[in-house]
Design a protein around this motif. Structure first.
Motif, PDB file in Angstrom:
ATOM      1  N   GLY A  10     -14.798  -3.545 -64.473  1.00  0.00           N
ATOM      2  CA  GLY A  10     -15.086  -4.885 -64.109  1.00  0.00           C
ATOM      3  C   GLY A  10     -15.164  -5.212 -62.580  1.00  0.00           C
ATOM      4  O   GLY A  10     -14.954  -6.504 -62.442  1.00  0.00           O
ATOM      5  N   ILE A  11     -14.960  -4.253 -61.752  1.00  0.00           N
ATOM      6  CA  ILE A  11     -14.837  -4.436 -60.286  1.00  0.00           C
ATOM      7  C   ILE A  11     -16.318  -4.696 -59.561  1.00  0.00           C
ATOM      8  O   ILE A  11     -16.995  -3.657 -60.098  1.00  0.00           O
ATOM      9  CB  ILE A  11     -14.094  -3.411 -59.687  1.00  0.00           C
ATOM     10  CG1 ILE A  11     -12.540  -3.404 -60.092  1.00  0.00           C
ATOM     11  CG2 ILE A  11     -14.201  -3.442 -58.228  1.00  0.00           C
ATOM     12  CD1 ILE A  11     -11.900  -2.059 -59.739  1.00  0.00           C
ATOM     13  N   SER A  12     -16.651  -5.421 -59.002  1.00  0.00           N
ATOM     14  CA  SER A  12     -17.800  -5.699 -58.511  1.00  0.00           C
ATOM     15  C   SER A  12     -18.328  -4.409 -57.596  1.00  0.00           C
ATOM     16  O   SER A  12     -17.613  -4.157 -56.821  1.00  0.00           O
ATOM     17  CB  SER A  12     -18.270  -7.101 -57.859  1.00  0.00           C
ATOM     18  OG  SER A  12     -19.234  -7.186 -56.838  1.00  0.00           O
ATOM     19  N   PRO A  13     -19.364  -4.052 -57.403  1.00  0.00           N
ATOM     20  CA  PRO A  13     -20.068  -3.028 -56.492  1.00  0.00           C
ATOM     21  C   PRO A  13     -20.216  -3.770 -54.938  1.00  0.00           C
ATOM     22  O   PRO A  13     -19.731  -2.851 -54.084  1.00  0.00           O
ATOM     23  CB  PRO A  13     -21.434  -2.890 -56.735  1.00  0.00           C
ATOM     24  CG  PRO A  13     -21.523  -2.931 -58.269  1.00  0.00           C
ATOM     25  CD  PRO A  13     -20.535  -4.448 -58.424  1.00  0.00           C
ATOM     26  N   ILE A  14     -20.233  -5.084 -54.883  1.00  0.00           N
ATOM     27  CA  ILE A  14     -19.834  -5.911 -53.433  1.00  0.00           C
ATOM     28  C   ILE A  14     -18.399  -5.658 -53.038  1.00  0.00           C
ATOM     29  O   ILE A  14     -18.588  -5.568 -51.969  1.00  0.00           O
ATOM     30  CB  ILE A  14     -20.773  -7.161 -53.850  1.00  0.00           C
ATOM     31  CG1 ILE A  14     -22.039  -7.030 -54.103  1.00  0.00           C
ATOM     32  CG2 ILE A  14     -20.505  -7.907 -52.475  1.00  0.00           C
ATOM     33  CD1 ILE A  14     -22.660  -8.459 -54.464  1.00  0.00           C
ATOM     34  N   HIS A  15     -17.824  -6.001 -53.843  1.00  0.00           N
ATOM     35  CA  HIS A  15     -16.223  -6.113 -53.628  1.00  0.00           C
ATOM     36  C   HIS A  15     -15.900  -4.610 -53.273  1.00  0.00           C
ATOM     37  O   HIS A  15     -15.090  -4.430 -52.105  1.00  0.00           O
ATOM     38  CB  HIS A  15     -15.441  -6.547 -54.754  1.00  0.00           C
ATOM     39  CG  HIS A  15     -13.933  -6.656 -54.445  1.00  0.00           C
ATOM     40  ND1 HIS A  15     -13.240  -6.661 -55.415  1.00  0.00           N
ATOM     41  CD2 HIS A  15     -13.370  -7.061 -53.367  1.00  0.00           C
ATOM     42  CE1 HIS A  15     -11.846  -6.750 -54.677  1.00  0.00           C
ATOM     43  NE2 HIS A  15     -12.106  -7.252 -53.578  1.00  0.00           N
ATOM     44  N   PHE A  16     -16.003  -3.472 -54.070  1.00  0.00           N
ATOM     45  CA  PHE A  16     -15.804  -2.287 -53.587  1.00  0.00           C
ATOM     46  C   PHE A  16     -16.394  -1.814 -52.262  1.00  0.00           C
ATOM     47  O   PHE A  16     -15.910  -0.963 -51.592  1.00  0.00           O
ATOM     48  CB  PHE A  16     -16.126  -1.317 -54.646  1.00  0.00           C
ATOM     49  CG  PHE A  16     -15.963   0.215 -54.312  1.00  0.00           C
ATOM     50  CD1 PHE A  16     -14.748   0.537 -54.140  1.00  0.00           C
ATOM     51  CD2 PHE A  16     -17.007   0.980 -54.386  1.00  0.00           C
ATOM     52  CE1 PHE A  16     -14.803   1.963 -53.741  1.00  0.00           C
ATOM     53  CE2 PHE A  16     -16.906   2.374 -54.044  1.00  0.00           C
ATOM     54  CZ  PHE A  16     -15.629   2.763 -53.753  1.00  0.00           C
ATOM     55  N   GLY A  17     -17.668  -2.169 -52.101  1.00  0.00           N
ATOM     56  CA  GLY A  17     -18.576  -1.643 -50.921  1.00  0.00           C
ATOM     57  C   GLY A  17     -17.631  -2.297 -49.609  1.00  0.00           C
ATOM     58  O   GLY A  17     -17.648  -1.388 -48.667  1.00  0.00           O
ATOM     59  N   VAL A  18     -17.387  -3.485 -49.614  1.00  0.00           N
ATOM     60  CA  VAL A  18     -16.706  -3.982 -48.450  1.00  0.00           C
ATOM     61  C   VAL A  18     -15.370  -3.330 -48.244  1.00  0.00           C
ATOM     62  O   VAL A  18     -14.899  -2.771 -47.275  1.00  0.00           O
ATOM     63  CB  VAL A  18     -16.609  -5.526 -48.506  1.00  0.00           C
ATOM     64  CG1 VAL A  18     -15.420  -5.949 -47.491  1.00  0.00           C
ATOM     65  CG2 VAL A  18     -17.802  -6.239 -48.778  1.00  0.00           C
ATOM     66  N   LEU A  19     -14.718  -2.684 -49.273  1.00  0.00           N
ATOM     67  CA  LEU A  19     -13.433  -2.361 -49.074  1.00  0.00           C
ATOM     68  C   LEU A  19     -13.307  -1.014 -48.829  1.00  0.00           C
ATOM     69  O   LEU A  19     -12.688  -0.317 -48.093  1.00  0.00           O
ATOM     70  CB  LEU A  19     -12.577  -2.400 -50.505  1.00  0.00           C
ATOM     71  CG  LEU A  19     -11.757  -3.781 -51.013  1.00  0.00           C
ATOM     72  CD1 LEU A  19     -11.394  -3.674 -52.513  1.00  0.00           C
ATOM     73  CD2 LEU A  19     -10.738  -4.019 -49.963  1.00  0.00           C
ATOM     74  N   LEU A  20     -14.617  -0.287 -49.367  1.00  0.00           N
ATOM     75  CA  LEU A  20     -14.842   1.072 -48.842  1.00  0.00           C
ATOM     76  C   LEU A  20     -15.222   1.235 -47.406  1.00  0.00           C
ATOM     77  O   LEU A  20     -14.499   2.055 -46.737  1.00  0.00           O
ATOM     78  CB  LEU A  20     -15.998   1.567 -49.783  1.00  0.00           C
ATOM     79  CG  LEU A  20     -16.489   3.152 -49.283  1.00  0.00           C
ATOM     80  CD1 LEU A  20     -15.414   4.246 -49.853  1.00  0.00           C
ATOM     81  CD2 LEU A  20     -17.814   3.436 -50.183  1.00  0.00           C
ATOM     82  N   VAL A  21     -15.969   0.670 -47.185  1.00  0.00           N
ATOM     83  CA  VAL A  21     -16.126   0.492 -45.424  1.00  0.00           C
ATOM     84  C   VAL A  21     -14.971   0.096 -44.799  1.00  0.00           C
ATOM     85  O   VAL A  21     -14.953   0.606 -43.434  1.00  0.00           O
ATOM     86  CB  VAL A  21     -17.649  -0.387 -45.212  1.00  0.00           C
ATOM     87  CG1 VAL A  21     -17.980  -0.524 -43.748  1.00  0.00           C
ATOM     88  CG2 VAL A  21     -18.786   0.086 -45.840  1.00  0.00           C
ATOM     89  N   SER A  22     -14.373  -0.967 -45.004  1.00  0.00           N
ATOM     90  CA  SER A  22     -13.281  -1.663 -44.298  1.00  0.00           C
ATOM     91  C   SER A  22     -12.332  -0.351 -44.324  1.00  0.00           C
ATOM     92  O   SER A  22     -11.450  -0.197 -43.136  1.00  0.00           O
ATOM     93  CB  SER A  22     -12.530  -2.656 -45.060  1.00  0.00           C
ATOM     94  OG  SER A  22     -13.665  -3.738 -44.975  1.00  0.00           O
TER      95      SER A  22
END
Length: 424
Positions: free
Chosen positions: A350-362
């Motif tokens: 249930g975790i958004s790909p958009i949310h994860f993408g920002v966390l991944l790059v950060s």
């Protein structure tokens, strides 16, 4: 998988570039375990690069190179000096705010370190900062370059995760700005302890107008690039072309600080840098294919499911793993390797790909400032002559701001998901 990982780490330890380490390790797997599939490898490698969206990559790189060569950094420093130089610890604030703005122009943390560091570190040393502290502020604040839009790593993630580049740009805006503000908070604390001086007095109204006019045209670059994508006026590739053309026009025609004779060298540098990234993308496709053949995503998903973790706990485990991976693998290959493996698991939770993408790059941005790879550390070391260990020590207090923002974003996904509310 043992053959795959052992061969990869062995080559990295002896200094083989990451692209060739990935490629050789992947080929060894097929030679010894799946020889019948060797004939398919060229097609698999080229498939990862054969995307229209990836044309944006060399154009964004060219835009950053042109703006750097045009002397735009000095204009931005003067503007930031006008805004925050009057506060105690002014040059520290100027360094961070310049990186914040420059990151929105170049999209590259390494370019940020090279450009801002060459100008700011000597000046900060003359004003009472230790070279170690000045270097630490420079490399830590440069991490915003790959978070604040337009961001080259965010383009790579969006393509890999099949997400909208415009949405990813907007999603990363708030966390990127938060990192800068939190770092300024660290400067305030350090200034109280060390007595860092103000950087400048009040300017006259005429001087302020002059500074704003000198910097205004540069500020329009992220407006053109991000605004055209978000507004649906242009694709990411087209907006990158607009940004590159605008940057060349500013440097050659408006500012007249970039001679036409310098353009071929900049084009060549952009081509070489882009080719390096493309080779990494091609080689990483072998690894992703192997992981699929070995059913690693499925096995990892089953393992994590068996732990019955909450979505937050699952995300925390992934972020900690990415933080570790980022210390020895550069940003681009890390995005290409982690995303296909981890994203399906997080999406299922249930975790958004958009949310994860920002966390991944950060999170991977921190890896640019941590040994042993630490590209920004190495660039700063070449400027100052300090060892990467001393620069890292200077950066540590400011990296805490990065970690704090990552934690806040994990707790409050709305900080990254608000762009999805703008679309019906």
């Amino acid at each position: 998988m043992t053959l795959l990982l052992v061969s990869l780490f062995a080559m990295l330890l002896i200094g083989v570039p990451i692209a060739y380490s990935l490629g050789i390790s992947g080929i060894l797997y097929f030679v010894f375990l799946e020889p019948d599939l060797i004939g398919v490898l060229p097609q698999r490698m080229l498939a990862g690069m054969d995307l229209y969206t990836m044309i944006a990559l060399p154009l964004f790189i060219l835009m950053g190179l042109v703006m750097n060569a045009s002397g735009i950094t000095s204009r931005l420093i003067d503007f930031c000096l006008m805004l925050v130089g009057r506060f105690r610890g002014g040059l520290g604030h100027v360094n961070i705010s310049t990186s914040m703005i420059f990151g929105g122009i170049s999209g590259s943390s390494v370019a940020d370190t090279a450009s801002v560091g060459a100008s700011m570190i000597p000046e900060m040393a003359r004003k009472g900062y230790t070279v170690e502290t000045a270097s630490g502020i420079t490399v830590a604040s440069s991490t915003m370059g790959m978070i604040i839009p337009p961001s080259i790593p965010m383009v790579i993630y969006a393509v890999t995760a099949q997400q909208s580049i415009g949405t990813m740009f907007l999603a990363s805006l708030v966390p990127g700005v938060m990192i800068g503000l939190f770092m300024m908070g660290v400067i305030v604390i350090m200034s109280g302890r060390n007595g860092y001086p103000r950087a400048s007095g009040n300017l006259s109204r005429k001087e302020k107008v002059s500074v704003i006019q000198r910097a205004l045209l540069a500020f329009l670059i992220p407006v053109f690039v991000v605004g055209s994508v978000v507004g649906g006026i242009a694709t990411a590739t087209e907006s990158a072309a607009i940004g590159a053309f605008y940057a060349i026009t500013l440097g050659v025609v408006v500012f007249r600080t970039l001679p036409l004779s310098a353009l071929p060298a900049l084009f060549r540098s952009a081509i070489i840098t882009s080719a390096t990234v493309m080779i990494i993308i091609a080689m990483s496709q072998l690894y992703v294919w192997i992981l699929t053949i070995e059913q690693v995503p499925l096995l990892l998903g089953n393992f994590l499911t068996s732990l019955e973790l909450s979505p937050f706990a699952l995300l925390l485990v992934v972020v900690l793993a990415v933080l570790f991976i980022g210390t020895f693998i550069d940003v681009t290959p890390a995005i290409l390797l982690v995303t296909p493996v981890v994203l399906p698991i997080l999406t299922q939770a249930g975790i958004s790909p958009i949310h994860f993408g920002v966390l991944l790059v950060s999170t991977l941005a921190i890896g640019l400032v941590t040994p042993p790879v630490g590209m920004c550390l190495n660039v700063c070391s070449s400027i100052t002559g300090l060892s990467i260990g001393r620069i890292f020590r200077g950066a540590l207090p400011f990296l805490l701001a990065n970690l704090l923002v990552i934690l806040v974003v994990m707790l409050f996904p709305a900080l990254t998901l608000w762009p999805t509310w703008l679309t019906p």
